[in-house]
Write a protein that holds these residues in place. Structure first.
Motif, PDB file in Angstrom:
ATOM      1  N   GLY A   1      42.930  37.775  42.665  1.00 41.18           N
ATOM      2  CA  GLY A   1      42.319  38.538  41.588  1.00 41.18           C
ATOM      3  C   GLY A   1      41.501  37.657  40.666  1.00 41.18           C
TER       4      GLY A   1
ATOM      5  N   ILE B 130      68.666  42.758  45.616  1.00 38.77           N
ATOM      6  CA  ILE B 130      68.628  42.281  44.229  1.00 38.77           C
ATOM      7  C   ILE B 130      67.591  43.065  43.440  1.00 38.77           C
ATOM      8  CG2 ILE B 130      67.932  40.348  42.758  1.00 38.77           C
ATOM      9  CD1 ILE B 130      69.284  38.474  44.803  1.00 38.77           C
ATOM     10  N   PHE B 131      66.423  43.267  44.015  1.00 38.88           N
ATOM     11  CA  PHE B 131      65.384  44.006  43.295  1.00 38.88           C
ATOM     12  C   PHE B 131      65.780  45.473  43.105  1.00 38.88           C
ATOM     13  CE2 PHE B 131      62.708  40.350  44.258  1.00 38.88           C
ATOM     14  CZ  PHE B 131      62.099  40.197  43.037  1.00 38.88           C
TER      15      PHE B 131
ATOM     16  N   ALA C  27      57.613  41.598  33.906  1.00 38.88           N
ATOM     17  CA  ALA C  27      58.510  42.727  34.162  1.00 38.88           C
ATOM     18  C   ALA C  27      59.253  42.523  35.482  1.00 38.88           C
ATOM     19  CB  ALA C  27      57.712  44.027  34.191  1.00 38.88           C
ATOM     20  N   GLY C  28      58.549  41.995  36.469  1.00 37.47           N
ATOM     21  CA  GLY C  28      59.185  41.722  37.753  1.00 37.47           C
ATOM     22  C   GLY C  28      60.278  40.677  37.631  1.00 37.47           C
TER      23      GLY C  28
ATOM     24  N   HIS D 286      46.964  48.433  34.943  1.00 35.10           N
ATOM     25  CA  HIS D 286      48.022  47.496  34.592  1.00 35.10           C
ATOM     26  C   HIS D 286      47.487  46.133  34.147  1.00 35.10           C
ATOM     27  CE1 HIS D 286      47.289  45.774  38.526  1.00 35.10           C
ATOM     28  NE2 HIS D 286      47.907  44.714  38.076  1.00 35.10           N
TER      29      HIS D 286
ATOM     30  N   GLN E 202      48.648  36.945  45.017  1.00 27.91           N
ATOM     31  CA  GLN E 202      47.892  38.146  44.675  1.00 27.91           C
ATOM     32  C   GLN E 202      47.049  37.928  43.418  1.00 27.91           C
ATOM     33  OE1 GLN E 202      48.296  41.121  46.730  1.00 27.91           O
ATOM     34  NE2 GLN E 202      49.380  39.668  48.019  1.00 27.91           N
ATOM     35  N   PHE E 203      47.634  37.311  42.418  1.00 25.08           N
ATOM     36  CA  PHE E 203      46.902  37.082  41.172  1.00 25.08           C
ATOM     37  C   PHE E 203      45.783  36.068  41.387  1.00 25.08           C
ATOM     38  CE2 PHE E 203      51.017  38.191  38.771  1.00 25.08           C
ATOM     39  CZ  PHE E 203      50.766  39.534  38.972  1.00 25.08           C
TER      40      PHE E 203
ATOM     41  N   TYR F   1      59.253  36.056  45.161  1.00 24.30           N
ATOM     42  CA  TYR F   1      58.527  36.955  44.260  1.00 24.30           C
ATOM     43  C   TYR F   1      57.421  36.201  43.532  1.00 24.30           C
ATOM     44  CZ  TYR F   1      57.322  39.496  40.044  1.00 24.30           C
ATOM     45  OH  TYR F   1      56.619  40.090  39.046  1.00 24.30           O
TER      46      TYR F   1
ATOM     47  N   ASN G 116      55.402  42.274  45.748  1.00 25.14           N
ATOM     48  CA  ASN G 116      55.086  40.850  45.713  1.00 25.14           C
ATOM     49  C   ASN G 116      56.207  40.006  46.294  1.00 25.14           C
ATOM     50  OD1 ASN G 116      52.491  41.045  44.700  1.00 25.14           O
ATOM     51  ND2 ASN G 116      53.173  41.060  42.574  1.00 25.14           N
ATOM     52  N   TYR G 117      57.443  40.471  46.114  1.00 29.40           N
ATOM     53  CA  TYR G 117      58.553  39.775  46.779  1.00 29.40           C
ATOM     54  C   TYR G 117      58.359  39.813  48.288  1.00 29.40           C
ATOM     55  CZ  TYR G 117      63.030  39.034  49.012  1.00 29.40           C
ATOM     56  OH  TYR G 117      64.011  38.585  49.852  1.00 29.40           O
TER      57      TYR G 117
ATOM     58  N   GLY H  80      68.198  45.653  40.333  1.00 29.18           N
ATOM     59  CA  GLY H  80      67.515  45.463  39.066  1.00 29.18           C
ATOM     60  C   GLY H  80      66.771  46.705  38.622  1.00 29.18           C
TER      61      GLY H  80
ATOM     62  N   ARG I  48      67.783  48.873  35.216  1.00 30.52           N
ATOM     63  CA  ARG I  48      66.850  49.078  34.113  1.00 30.52           C
ATOM     64  C   ARG I  48      66.480  50.545  33.945  1.00 30.52           C
ATOM     65  NH1 ARG I  48      63.487  44.827  32.556  1.00 30.52           N
ATOM     66  NH2 ARG I  48      61.652  46.080  32.985  1.00 30.52           N
TER      67      ARG I  48
ATOM     68  N   GLU J   1      48.273  53.947  37.431  1.00 31.79           N
ATOM     69  CA  GLU J   1      48.966  52.735  36.984  1.00 31.79           C
ATOM     70  C   GLU J   1      48.321  51.497  37.596  1.00 31.79           C
ATOM     71  OE1 GLU J   1      51.144  52.288  34.771  1.00 31.79           O
ATOM     72  OE2 GLU J   1      51.667  54.366  34.339  1.00 31.79           O
ATOM     73  N   LEU J   2      48.053  51.612  38.879  1.00 29.94           N
ATOM     74  CA  LEU J   2      47.459  50.496  39.610  1.00 29.94           C
ATOM     75  C   LEU J   2      46.169  50.039  38.935  1.00 29.94           C
ATOM     76  CD1 LEU J   2      47.610  48.800  42.215  1.00 29.94           C
ATOM     77  CD2 LEU J   2      46.169  50.494  43.304  1.00 29.94           C
TER      78      LEU J   2
ATOM     79  N   PRO K 186      44.622  41.078  47.892  1.00 33.74           N
ATOM     80  CA  PRO K 186      45.378  42.208  47.353  1.00 33.74           C
ATOM     81  C   PRO K 186      44.778  43.571  47.678  1.00 33.74           C
ATOM     82  CG  PRO K 186      44.851  40.599  45.642  1.00 33.74           C
ATOM     83  CD  PRO K 186      44.056  40.230  46.845  1.00 33.74           C
TER      84      PRO K 186
ATOM     85  N   HIS L 175      51.741  40.973  32.071  1.00 33.53           N
ATOM     86  CA  HIS L 175      52.864  41.808  31.651  1.00 33.53           C
ATOM     87  C   HIS L 175      53.670  42.288  32.864  1.00 33.53           C
ATOM     88  CE1 HIS L 175      54.783  45.662  30.605  1.00 33.53           C
ATOM     89  NE2 HIS L 175      55.043  45.067  29.466  1.00 33.53           N
ATOM     90  N   GLN L 176      52.950  42.693  33.888  1.00 32.57           N
ATOM     91  CA  GLN L 176      53.637  43.183  35.076  1.00 32.57           C
ATOM     92  C   GLN L 176      54.426  42.080  35.770  1.00 32.57           C
ATOM     93  OE1 GLN L 176      51.371  45.593  37.992  1.00 32.57           O
ATOM     94  NE2 GLN L 176      52.446  44.380  39.508  1.00 32.57           N
TER      95      GLN L 176
ATOM     96  N   ALA M 209      57.031  44.320  41.691  1.00 31.93           N
ATOM     97  CA  ALA M 209      58.132  43.388  41.921  1.00 31.93           C
ATOM     98  C   ALA M 209      58.518  43.375  43.395  1.00 31.93           C
ATOM     99  CB  ALA M 209      59.328  43.757  41.055  1.00 31.93           C
TER     100      ALA M 209
ATOM    101  N   SER N 100      53.443  36.959  44.019  1.00 31.99           N
ATOM    102  CA  SER N 100      52.629  37.296  42.852  1.00 31.99           C
ATOM    103  C   SER N 100      51.517  36.282  42.679  1.00 31.99           C
ATOM    104  CB  SER N 100      53.504  37.319  41.600  1.00 31.99           C
ATOM    105  OG  SER N 100      54.576  38.224  41.754  1.00 31.99           O
TER     106      SER N 100
ATOM    107  N   ASP O  15      62.059  40.103  35.020  1.00 33.61           N
ATOM    108  CA  ASP O  15      63.188  40.753  34.349  1.00 33.61           C
ATOM    109  C   ASP O  15      63.963  41.674  35.285  1.00 33.61           C
ATOM    110  OD1 ASP O  15      62.860  39.483  31.968  1.00 33.61           O
ATOM    111  OD2 ASP O  15      61.630  41.036  31.043  1.00 33.61           O
ATOM    112  N   ILE O  16      63.250  42.366  36.144  1.00 37.00           N
ATOM    113  CA  ILE O  16      63.935  43.195  37.138  1.00 37.00           C
ATOM    114  C   ILE O  16      64.839  42.326  38.002  1.00 37.00           C
ATOM    115  CG2 ILE O  16      63.589  44.512  39.270  1.00 37.00           C
ATOM    116  CD1 ILE O  16      61.126  45.775  37.931  1.00 37.00           C
ATOM    117  N   PHE O  17      64.302  41.201  38.412  1.00 40.15           N
ATOM    118  CA  PHE O  17      65.084  40.262  39.214  1.00 40.15           C
ATOM    119  C   PHE O  17      66.332  39.796  38.458  1.00 40.15           C
ATOM    120  CE2 PHE O  17      65.969  35.745  39.551  1.00 40.15           C
ATOM    121  CZ  PHE O  17      66.479  35.670  40.833  1.00 40.15           C
TER     122      PHE O  17
ATOM    123  N   ALA P  23      54.620  50.829  38.321  1.00 40.67           N
ATOM    124  CA  ALA P  23      53.830  49.651  38.681  1.00 40.67           C
ATOM    125  C   ALA P  23      54.680  48.389  38.578  1.00 40.67           C
ATOM    126  CB  ALA P  23      52.607  49.538  37.778  1.00 40.67           C
ATOM    127  N   ASP P  24      55.539  48.313  37.555  1.00 42.17           N
ATOM    128  CA  ASP P  24      56.396  47.143  37.402  1.00 42.17           C
ATOM    129  C   ASP P  24      57.333  46.986  38.589  1.00 42.17           C
ATOM    130  OD1 ASP P  24      55.178  46.798  34.998  1.00 42.17           O
ATOM    131  OD2 ASP P  24      56.853  47.493  33.770  1.00 42.17           O
TER     132      ASP P  24
END
Lengths: 222, 222
Positions: free
Chosen positions: A160, B212-213, A208-209, A200, A156-157, A149, B148-149, B216, B220, A196-197, B113, A204-205, B145, A153, A211-213, B140-141
């Motif tokens: 960007g 796992i994702f 959030a990922g 965002h 991708q970032f 992940y 990107n994973y 998660g 949440r 959203e896309l 991206p 922050h996003q 996630a 990310s 935390d989801i993990f 989006a979050d």
DNA sequence: ACCTGAACACCGTTCAAGT
DNA sequence: ACCTGAACACCGTTCAAGT
């Protein structure tokens, strides 16, 4: 006229792998990935083209070493950071910020699984997962999930950030995309996602990922 | 001797963007990413170098179009697949298998991206998340996630598949790595992780990450 | 409208020769 | 032992000229 001390002095101080990697990082930071050429590097170090190959295996090796230099600073800092949950979060954030400062690191991390920087991150994650109570084959599953992940990310970032100089163009593109999706699909499902896309916030996003993990790990540990 | 019909006939059938992309995929599949050069492509299509640029903006455009061609087949298939949970799982698996068959797609997905293939995957995930009940900024979050994973895993597995011809070398490297980690750190924490790293199965580990994702995201949502 | 292929401006890497 | 820089074998892209 025949004195050996001419306008191009032979290097007084010896070259070293560290100096080469350092120079590479400077070029990458200042001018981006495609500016790092052997020619640019050797002229920056005022030496001959071949000199590099005495210390470095080639371009791949150099890029991997440069990324490792940046990542080591992050993993060293994240090592002793209280509870594993926040250690993993601050490791992730550290990597994010490093890529924000050095976009080329993001692309490099996704390029080769066995490079030093990637293994360093793997190891750092593995230790924290142990602290979290993850054991056995679940370690590789969870570690791979978080690591991949992060790498995804990162790439991708990085792309960007590379394009961030003309952020207006990015905005325009995302606007056009959102419009296209909205027209293509009648449903507001897609329309909402498109909005959203566009709006965002990367940082922050990204968190959030993470935390989801972490939620996923804990949900499955029970 | 002056007849226009010579040994190199001017193309009977017109070139088209589709034919060019198709030829690019053939070369990429057969000989890998660095074999796709304008020269190889034009000689495969028996045309002049510049002909490509009439239909395609450049190498980046061509690579993106080729990846989109492969990915479209996957997302189309995954579209109507029962409950969202298993739809997301089969989408992920479809991408994994596509990369297994076309390793270059994995590297390409992490490169940019805003390319069509990436947006296609985003969209596909977004629709399923809506079905799962995810709404608002959580879309989006969660989408980021999972996406990107997938991209991170794709790049890592692609590099692995590229090197798979000499799998013995990979094995040797991972063995050496596990040993190095074991010697470096006294603790069995690292030793265990190293052993896992060596013995894991890519496909199984990839699916575990998807789960796992998903866990998660559901944890949440409550 | 579409294609051709020479020309241009680059690359990374090697290696004989130097110090 | 370490460095130099010419030589080699490539690249992607452009563009005047052809059909």
């Amino acid at each position: 006229m025949t004195t050996p001390a001419t306008h191009r002095p032979r290097r007084a101080d010896a070259l070293s792998r560290e100096r080469i990697v350092e120079a590479a990082i400077e070029i990458l930071d200042r001018s981006g990935e495609q500016a790092l050429t052997v020619r640019a590097l050797t002229s920056h170090l005022s030496t001959g083209r071949g000199a590099i190959y005495y210390r470095v295996a080639g371009m791949d090796d150099l890029l991997a070493a440069a990324a490792d230099e940046v990542i080591r600073a992050v993993t060293d800092r994240a090592a002793g950071d209280g509870d594993p949950d926040s250690a993993l979060r601050s490791l992730s954030l550290g990597i994010f910020d490093a890529i924000d400062a050095h976009p080329w690191v993001g692309s490099q991390l996704a390029r080769e699984p066995l490079q030093p920087a990637v293994l360093r991150i793997w190891k750092c994650i593995g230790v924290q997962l142990w602290e979290l109570g993850v054991r056995g084959s679940a370690t590789a599953d969870a570690g791979g999930a978080l690591a991949n992940y992060i790498f995804g990310s990162a790439a991708q970032f990085a792309a960007g950030a590379r394009r961030a100089r003309n952020q207006a163009e990015r905005r325009r593109y995302l606007d056009a995309l959102a419009t296209a999706w909205t027209e293509q699909d009648a449903g507001h499902i897609v329309r909402e996602a498109a909005a959203e896309l566009r709006d965002h916030d990367d940082r922050h996003q990204f968190l959030a990922g993470v935390d989801i993990f972490l939620s996923g790990i804990k949900a499955r540990a029970k």
